[in-house]
Write an enzyme that holds these catalytic residues in place. Structure first.
Site, short mmCIF file in Angstrom:
data_model
loop_
_atom_site.label_atom_id
_atom_site.label_comp_id
_atom_site.label_asym_id
_atom_site.label_seq_id
_atom_site.Cartn_x
_atom_site.Cartn_y
_atom_site.Cartn_z
CB THR A 24 -0.95 0.06 1.21
OG1 THR A 24 -0.19 0.30 2.39
CG2 THR A 24 -1.74 -1.23 1.35
CD GLU A 25 -2.22 4.30 -0.93
OE1 GLU A 25 -3.32 4.87 -0.93
OE2 GLU A 25 -2.06 3.14 -1.38
CB SER A 26 0.82 3.20 4.43
OG SER A 26 0.93 1.79 4.37
#
Length: 541
Positions: free
Chosen positions: A346-348
């Site tokens: 995920t972009e996290s």
């Protein structure tokens, strides 16, 4: 050396008109106790006021957090003054005037501030998540801003809306169109940061900050460095204190010389690791859990869509999953026994393992690696993904997808724009019509009662993904429980329909445009409409 103060003292340090930078995702990185003190201080004294808030990710728990505590997950009482959600929405609880300018990549969980934005009380802009997160790094390094192609052709483009989310935002400009060596780019100017408001897990006596229990190693260092290097102050909330020189130096994510003030939170509710969890050890890498202990998705249309998305993946793919329905694709892959054949992210910044969906999106069970989101967006923007699976808000006949503003509802793009701009295969996933009652089983789907929310419309309210701006070699699909569309030559082509439904009544009559119907139109795999599937392996080869 950092000074140790109370949350109220921290609130009183913030000057009127200050630009305040925050970092994190969900509740990871969010300084809840200090935010509540700022709210209360404004209610009582009218100060601080006129703040300009800058944030990169969604910050808040969407109301999920009040349903669980940190131990047995039993219900927590909701105080009379609690709106049922934590996060940035706390700053809006003070009433109008505390925040007067707001730039973010995702504002949907800040309900009170969104209300004020709709009332034209806050100058509100939204920019791509990767742009905001890496703009902090440019500011920290003394560079004038960020130049990138990310955002071209979307609502962020100054020729479209310039990232403006309301009429009040016409008073200011946060992005410019520029030309460099004969090509178009967007320029996002830097700014002075007066206050960095951050959170870690542990502070030692010298103000060094570690992130042991955080599920995300957020962009806090970049925000802190940007504030210090432009003359601002850095305030960090933590849960625990440690003796100086006892933290592992590799665990220190914000060095003490950047930290001016530390607040040790008194309320554990202010220090949750993620939206739905006080602390999940597998999120922070402290333990690894058996994957069969993760509860599978219930058998419904959501699972059907996630199964169909999983069919588009290949062994060895590096995949990004977005918030909402797409995130649950990881559970389908895990349930089918193929999670080790793919690399989910995920972009996290989490890579590997099984990414979590709401209420703890951004975290992952058993991640192999946790990067800063700065580094993650460098990988994304440079073409480091094979596939992304993101949500559907509104889709029109040009292939445009709007997930940022639907009518009066303000949500914003998060990393959607950055990711779709740079990934060769883009899958958009969602229901064809919201609120429909469906019967699924025995290899087919039946519409029992038609829904009330049309997702496929004549014209989207805002362009978050531009179908007409998409590169010719980018593969783009729109997967629903009833039908699958492909964007080919910038045209929407209907390529599959679910077994058991009527093409005209259940699909064509429910969308606001006329798609091209593929001469090879076929049925979706009947297996994904059965309670037990077991057929993913045939598609991953």
């Amino acid at each position: 050396m950092a000074k140790f103060i109370t949350a109220r003292e921290a609130a009183e340090l913030i000057p009127d008109g200050a630009t305040v930078g925050i970092a994190g995702m969900g509740l990871s990185g969010w300084a809840e106790e200090i935010a509540c003190a700022i709210r209360d201080c404004y209610r009582e004294t009218d100060h601080p006021c006129g703040l300009n808030l800058k944030q990169g990710s969604a910050m808040g728990d969407w109301g999920y957090g009040n349903k669980f505590d940190g131990g047995d997950r039993s219900p927590l009482p909701v105080p009379d003054n609690d709106h049922g959600a934590r996060g940035v929405t706390r700053l809006g609880e003070a009433g109008p005037g505390l925040i007067t300018k707001w730039t973010s990549a995702h504002i949907g969980s800040a309900f009170t501030l969104c209300d004020q934005a709709r009332q034209e009380l806050i100058d509100t802009h939204c920019l791509p998540q990767g742009v905001i997160i890496n703009l902090w790094r440019e500011i920290a390094a003394g560079r004038p801003g960020l130049i990138t192609k990310t955002g071209l052709g979307t609502f962020v483009d100054p020729r479209v809306e310039g990232g403006r989310m309301n009429a009040k935002a016409a008073e200011s400009e946060v992005v410019k169109l520029v030309h460099f060596e004969g090509e178009e780019y967007l320029y996002y100017p830097g700014f002075k940061c007066d206050v960095a408001l951050l959170r870690g897990t542990i502070a030692d006596e010298n103000g060094n900050i570690s992130f042991e229990h955080e599920s995300v190693i957020n962009e806090g260092f970049s925000v802190a460095a940007a504030a210090k290097n432009t003359g601002g102050i850095v305030i960090v909330q933590v849960e625990y204190l440690a003796k100086k020189e006892t933290l592992n130096p590799k665990a220190v994510k914000i060095p003490g010389h950047l930290v001016d003030y530390v607040v040790q939170a008194k309320d554990p509710k202010s220090c949750w690791q993620a939206d739905g969890d006080y602390w999940q050890p597998p999120y922070s890498g402290d333990i690894r859990i058996p994957l069969d202990s993760i509860e599978p998705l219930p058998f419904d249309e959501r699972k059907v869509v996630c199964r169909r998305c999983a069919m588009e993946l290949k062994k060895g793919n590096i995949i990004n999953l977005g918030i909402g329905m797409p995130a649950d694709t990881a559970k389908v892959v895990s349930e089918e026994g193929y999670i080790d054949d793919l690399l989910m992210s995920t972009e996290s910044g989490v890579i590997g393992g099984v990414p979590s969906a709401l209420p703890s999106f951004g975290s992952a069970y058993n991640p192999e690696c946790i990067l800063t989101p700065n580094d993650m967006f460098d990988l994304i923007s440079g073409g480091g993904l094979d596939v992304t699976c993101l949500g559907i808000g509104e889709v029109d006949g040009d292939g445009n997808n709007n997930v940022s503003r639907m009518g009066k509802r303000l949500t914003d793009p998060g990393g959607f724009i950055d990711i779709t701009a740079a990934t060769p295969k883009v899958i958009f996933a969602g229901s064809l019509v919201g609120k429909a009652k469906l019967k699924i089983g025995d290899g087919k789907l039946e519409v029992v009662q038609e829904g009330t929310i049309r997702k496929f419309v004549d014209k989207v309210g805002q362009i978050t993904f531009s179908g007409q701006y998409a590169p010719d070699d980018q593969e783009v699909l729109y997967i629903t429980e009833r039908a699958v569309f492909r964007l080919i030559d910038h045209k929407m082509i209907l390529v599959e329909i679910a077994p058991g439904i009527d093409l005209q009544r259940d699909v064509l009559d429910q969308i606001g445009f006329t798609p091209v119907i593929s001469p090879d139109l076929k049925e979706m795999d009947p297996g994904i409409f059965c309670e037990k599937w077991g057929g993913l392996g045939e598609y991953l080869k």
